[in-house]
Design an enzyme around this catalytic site. Sequence first.
Site: not given
Length: 274
Positions: A132, A146, A150
């Site tokens: 992660s 992003y 994640k």
Amino acid sequence: MTQTVLITGASTGFGRATAQLFAERGWNVVATMRDPAAGADLSDRPDICVTRLDVQDRDSIDAAVATGIARFGAIDAVVNNAGFGLFGIFEGATREKIQEQFDVNVFGVMDVTRAILPHFRSRGRGTIVNVSSGAGVFGLPMISLYNASKFALEGFSESLSYELRSQGIAVKIVEPGGVLDTRFSARSTDEFGQAPVPQGYEEFVASAARVFEGLRENRLATSADVADVIYEATTDGSDRLRYVATEDIQPLVRARRETSEAAYMAFMRGKFGG
């Protein structure tokens, strides 16, 4: 018997360092990447099998898993490392880039996981390590896509860990921050250069860029350091789910996980405004 790990995105950065570390510590390694030519030097070792795997190509995922099992007899662990980050104002991102961000960072992980699970369940054991990011713990401006990918990966991994524990399969999450020796920041900058900044955001972008520059200056870890944490997560035999891999993100992780919501938001807004 010698154990085997399959690693995605093993041509550079965390993936390459992790492949080298596992091999050095006596594991067989299925080092997968979109272009196997990038790992030609790794394939000189008899304990490393370099093969193609593009997380956006499900046929290549199935083929890589089959290749690894045929070469070494079984796979004991999978490290889902392949990923990239979009950088820029959300409003300037195209629908196609948003889809690509999730195709690689989320759906690719899911497809690799789905491909290995029948093998793991048939053996009654296995370990899945999902790489992660600090961006899976705390939100930051300019990387909303992003962050979203994640955060999704973290939720998926935690939920999956409950399901797979009943099958003898462990799920781990490794959360690195910035490191000194990968192209991750360079690729993110390239992506930003291709995305327009909508009118009215210029002052905010300049301010945020100064904060990110400060964060980059605090990077002290290397890919090898992150590989050490990935190896620990794979091999420690514990029930631990999350592993913070670099010191630079510890203040933000503590602020998110160990303070009140009001204190956390005041802390972050003090950094980024708003």
